[in-house]
Scaffold this motif. Structure first.
Motif, PDB file in Angstrom:
ATOM      1  N   THR A 247      12.858 -17.922 -13.760  1.00 32.84           N
ATOM      2  CA  THR A 247      12.440 -16.529 -13.868  1.00 32.84           C
ATOM      3  C   THR A 247      12.048 -16.131 -12.449  1.00 32.84           C
ATOM      4  O   THR A 247      11.310 -16.868 -11.779  1.00 32.84           O
ATOM      5  N   ILE A 248      12.562 -15.025 -11.980  1.00 29.35           N
ATOM      6  CA  ILE A 248      12.337 -14.615 -10.598  1.00 29.35           C
ATOM      7  C   ILE A 248      11.961 -13.142 -10.543  1.00 29.35           C
ATOM      8  O   ILE A 248      12.290 -12.369 -11.442  1.00 29.35           O
ATOM      9  N   CYS A 249      11.275 -12.796  -9.462  1.00 27.12           N
ATOM     10  CA  CYS A 249      10.955 -11.400  -9.200  1.00 27.12           C
ATOM     11  C   CYS A 249      11.162 -11.125  -7.730  1.00 27.12           C
ATOM     12  O   CYS A 249      10.747 -11.920  -6.874  1.00 27.12           O
ATOM     13  N   ALA A 250      11.815 -10.020  -7.423  1.00 26.65           N
ATOM     14  CA  ALA A 250      12.000  -9.562  -6.049  1.00 26.65           C
ATOM     15  C   ALA A 250      11.568  -8.100  -5.979  1.00 26.65           C
ATOM     16  O   ALA A 250      11.725  -7.348  -6.943  1.00 26.65           O
ATOM     17  N   SER A 251      11.028  -7.711  -4.830  1.00 26.52           N
ATOM     18  CA  SER A 251      10.582  -6.333  -4.667  1.00 26.52           C
ATOM     19  C   SER A 251      10.685  -5.918  -3.214  1.00 26.52           C
ATOM     20  O   SER A 251      10.503  -6.736  -2.303  1.00 26.52           O
ATOM     21  N   ASP A 252      10.971  -4.622  -2.998  1.00 30.60           N
ATOM     22  CA  ASP A 252      10.955  -4.043  -1.653  1.00 30.60           C
ATOM     23  C   ASP A 252       9.911  -2.935  -1.542  1.00 30.60           C
ATOM     24  O   ASP A 252       9.926  -2.149  -0.598  1.00 30.60           O
ATOM     25  N   GLY A 253       9.008  -2.860  -2.510  1.00 32.73           N
ATOM     26  CA  GLY A 253       7.976  -1.829  -2.495  1.00 32.73           C
ATOM     27  C   GLY A 253       8.340  -0.582  -3.275  1.00 32.73           C
ATOM     28  O   GLY A 253       7.462   0.182  -3.662  1.00 32.73           O
ATOM     29  N   GLU A 254       9.625  -0.360  -3.497  1.00 27.08           N
ATOM     30  CA  GLU A 254      10.090   0.776  -4.273  1.00 27.08           C
ATOM     31  C   GLU A 254      10.536   0.373  -5.669  1.00 27.08           C
ATOM     32  O   GLU A 254      10.587   1.207  -6.572  1.00 27.08           O
ATOM     33  N   GLN A 255      10.857  -0.882  -5.848  1.00 25.45           N
ATOM     34  CA  GLN A 255      11.363  -1.358  -7.130  1.00 25.45           C
ATOM     35  C   GLN A 255      10.935  -2.801  -7.350  1.00 25.45           C
ATOM     36  O   GLN A 255      10.688  -3.553  -6.401  1.00 25.45           O
ATOM     37  N   LEU A 256      10.821  -3.168  -8.631  1.00 25.78           N
ATOM     38  CA  LEU A 256      10.695  -4.550  -9.046  1.00 25.78           C
ATOM     39  C   LEU A 256      11.999  -4.955  -9.711  1.00 25.78           C
ATOM     40  O   LEU A 256      12.536  -4.206 -10.540  1.00 25.78           O
ATOM     41  N   VAL A 257      12.515  -6.119  -9.348  1.00 23.46           N
ATOM     42  CA  VAL A 257      13.712  -6.661  -9.976  1.00 23.46           C
ATOM     43  C   VAL A 257      13.358  -8.043 -10.502  1.00 23.46           C
ATOM     44  O   VAL A 257      12.992  -8.930  -9.724  1.00 23.46           O
TER      45      VAL A 257
ATOM     46  N   PRO B 230       4.323 -15.434  -2.959  1.00 20.48           N
ATOM     47  CA  PRO B 230       5.690 -14.948  -2.770  1.00 20.48           C
ATOM     48  C   PRO B 230       6.158 -15.154  -1.326  1.00 20.48           C
ATOM     49  O   PRO B 230       5.369 -15.112  -0.390  1.00 20.48           O
ATOM     50  N   PHE B 231       7.451 -15.372  -1.195  1.00 21.00           N
ATOM     51  CA  PHE B 231       8.068 -15.431   0.121  1.00 21.00           C
ATOM     52  C   PHE B 231       8.373 -14.000   0.574  1.00 21.00           C
ATOM     53  O   PHE B 231       8.579 -13.111  -0.248  1.00 21.00           O
ATOM     54  N   ARG B 232       8.423 -13.800   1.868  1.00 25.05           N
ATOM     55  CA  ARG B 232       8.554 -12.440   2.398  1.00 25.05           C
ATOM     56  C   ARG B 232       9.550 -12.428   3.546  1.00 25.05           C
ATOM     57  O   ARG B 232       9.550 -13.300   4.411  1.00 25.05           O
ATOM     58  N   HIS B 233      10.413 -11.415   3.536  1.00 29.68           N
ATOM     59  CA  HIS B 233      11.305 -11.146   4.665  1.00 29.68           C
ATOM     60  C   HIS B 233      11.403  -9.638   4.826  1.00 29.68           C
ATOM     61  O   HIS B 233      11.933  -8.943   3.954  1.00 29.68           O
ATOM     62  N   ARG B 234      10.828  -9.139   5.923  1.00 32.34           N
ATOM     63  CA  ARG B 234      10.743  -7.690   6.146  1.00 32.34           C
ATOM     64  C   ARG B 234      10.052  -7.052   4.940  1.00 32.34           C
ATOM     65  O   ARG B 234       8.926  -7.418   4.615  1.00 32.34           O
ATOM     66  N   ARG B 235      10.697  -6.104   4.285  1.00 35.98           N
ATOM     67  CA  ARG B 235      10.056  -5.405   3.169  1.00 35.98           C
ATOM     68  C   ARG B 235      10.155  -6.157   1.846  1.00 35.98           C
ATOM     69  O   ARG B 235       9.509  -5.772   0.860  1.00 35.98           O
ATOM     70  N   TRP B 236      10.939  -7.212   1.801  1.00 35.45           N
ATOM     71  CA  TRP B 236      11.215  -7.874   0.531  1.00 35.45           C
ATOM     72  C   TRP B 236      10.286  -9.054   0.277  1.00 35.45           C
ATOM     73  O   TRP B 236       9.954  -9.818   1.195  1.00 35.45           O
ATOM     74  N   MET B 237       9.897  -9.200  -0.986  1.00 33.36           N
ATOM     75  CA  MET B 237       9.157 -10.367  -1.449  1.00 33.36           C
ATOM     76  C   MET B 237       9.905 -10.998  -2.616  1.00 33.36           C
ATOM     77  O   MET B 237      10.682 -10.332  -3.314  1.00 33.36           O
TER      78      MET B 237
ATOM     79  N   GLN C  15       0.835  -1.192   0.000  1.00 38.51           N
ATOM     80  CA  GLN C  15       0.000   0.000   0.000  1.00 38.51           C
ATOM     81  C   GLN C  15       0.871   1.243   0.000  1.00 38.51           C
ATOM     82  O   GLN C  15       0.517   2.254  -0.610  1.00 38.51           O
ATOM     83  N   HIS C  16       2.017   1.176   0.689  1.00 36.09           N
ATOM     84  CA  HIS C  16       2.979   2.267   0.738  1.00 36.09           C
ATOM     85  C   HIS C  16       4.374   1.658   0.586  1.00 36.09           C
ATOM     86  O   HIS C  16       4.658   0.580   1.127  1.00 36.09           O
ATOM     87  N   PRO C  17       5.284   2.328  -0.123  1.00 32.34           N
ATOM     88  CA  PRO C  17       6.580   1.735  -0.447  1.00 32.34           C
ATOM     89  C   PRO C  17       7.397   1.283   0.757  1.00 32.34           C
ATOM     90  O   PRO C  17       8.124   0.297   0.662  1.00 32.34           O
ATOM     91  N   HIS C  18       7.293   1.986   1.876  1.00 38.59           N
ATOM     92  CA  HIS C  18       8.174   1.685   3.000  1.00 38.59           C
ATOM     93  C   HIS C  18       7.551   0.731   4.013  1.00 38.59           C
ATOM     94  O   HIS C  18       8.170   0.431   5.030  1.00 38.59           O
ATOM     95  N   ASP C  19       6.365   0.250   3.739  1.00 42.13           N
ATOM     96  CA  ASP C  19       5.701  -0.661   4.665  1.00 42.13           C
ATOM     97  C   ASP C  19       6.063  -2.115   4.376  1.00 42.13           C
ATOM     98  O   ASP C  19       6.464  -2.471   3.245  1.00 42.13           O
ATOM     99  N   ILE C  20       5.909  -2.977   5.369  1.00 48.10           N
ATOM    100  CA  ILE C  20       5.993  -4.407   5.137  1.00 48.10           C
ATOM    101  C   ILE C  20       4.798  -4.808   4.275  1.00 48.10           C
ATOM    102  O   ILE C  20       3.664  -4.411   4.552  1.00 48.10           O
TER     103      ILE C  20
END
Length: 277
Positions: free
Chosen positions: A187-197, A102-109, A50-55
């Motif tokens: 094929t993988i995707c990771a995100s911290d709410g501010e970016q998709l990789v 997706p798996f989650r650790h803190r802000r990352w998925m 919902q917001h970039p800096h949130d879990i």
């Protein structure tokens, strides 16, 4: 295997992407056209910010995506500017909620399609390389979750693409010591709410399918009255295992050994080169 998608752009109702597209992710759970398996019914997962800096919030279920009424209700209610969704076809490991992406650790998925070949033979070697401070966060038994925590160990929070390159190189080197010559397909995707990789890579150079959306600004010009496009905004971006709709000029195949970094309107592409230990 599996199918997944990732979205970044204006906040949209999740059902717009998950259900309403002609070849939506829900449709792909029953009728995948480009996957290693036609049916992906071993669970579903959805993570959104919902917001970039949130879990991130997350919903996971072992129900097949096409038969999950709670998922349909959630997708109808929630809007988000960034999310990852995944449908699972299990390989080495059981169907259980902790094995759903997706798996989650803190802000990352993290979400993955593919496999580590002969994973049971290398599982222990890979597990002991995970940072001890992160090891107890492991919940499931998949190769995908191990890849995620290896990437976290190698610096995903600080340098996402180099960390993923180190993860891939470590998996390949470890497997080849066990006589597995072509161990990794992903094929993988990771995100911290501010970016998709996102990354498309395999040891044999025959990776699972992956596409990204063409310019939404260009698509607005081609299809000005299509509500699937107008609500997303000019800078929206989708990365998908399979195209969701059959609009001409809408999708571009991601080349082999490529990483994509999406930060708002900025999209960067770079070669993906695994780095050995």
């Amino acid at each position: 295997m599996c199918r997944w998608l990732a979205y970044s752009g204006n906040p949209v109702h999740l059902e717009t992407v998950l259900f309403r597209a002609r070849h939506s992710l829900i449709d792909q759970s029953l009728h995948s056209k480009l996957g290693a398996t036609t049916t992906n019914g071993d669970g579903f997962g959805l993570g959104w910010y919902q917001h970039p800096h949130d879990i991130p919030y997350r919903y996971r279920s072992i129900q097949p995506a096409w038969n999950d009424r709670n998922l349909r209700e959630l997708a109808r209610a929630v809007t988000a500017p960034m999310f990852i969704a995944h449908i699972r076809a299990a390989t080495h490991t059981p169907v259980q909620e902790t094995n759903c992406h997706p798996f989650r650790h803190r802000r990352w998925m993290f979400a993955h399609n593919g496999l580590i070949e002969s994973f049971p033979l290398v599982r222990r070697d890979l597990l002991v390389a995970i940072d001890p401070e992160r090891f107890n966060a492991l919940e499931g038994s998949t190769d995908s979750e191990v890849m995620f925590y290896l990437a976290m160990t190698f610096g995903l929070e600080h340098e996402p693409v180099p960390a993923l390159e180190r993860m891939a190189g470590f998996v390949e080197a470890t497997a080849r010591r066990r006589g597995i010559e072509r161990p990794l397909n992903m094929t993988i995707c990771a995100s911290d709410g501010e970016q998709l990789v996102a990354v498309r890579y395999s040891s044999e150079g025959k990776s699972r399918s992956l596409y990204h959306s063409n310019s939404f600004r260009h698509l607005h010009e081609l299809y000005p009255d299509d509500p699937r496009i107008t609500g997303a905004g000019d800078d929206a971006y989708l990365i998908v295992s399979e195209p969701l709709v059959d609009l001409p000029d809408a999708w571009v195949e991601v080349p082999e050994a490529t990483a994509i970094i999406v930060r708002g309107p900025q999209v960067d592409y770079r070669q993906f080169v695994p780095v050995g230990p």
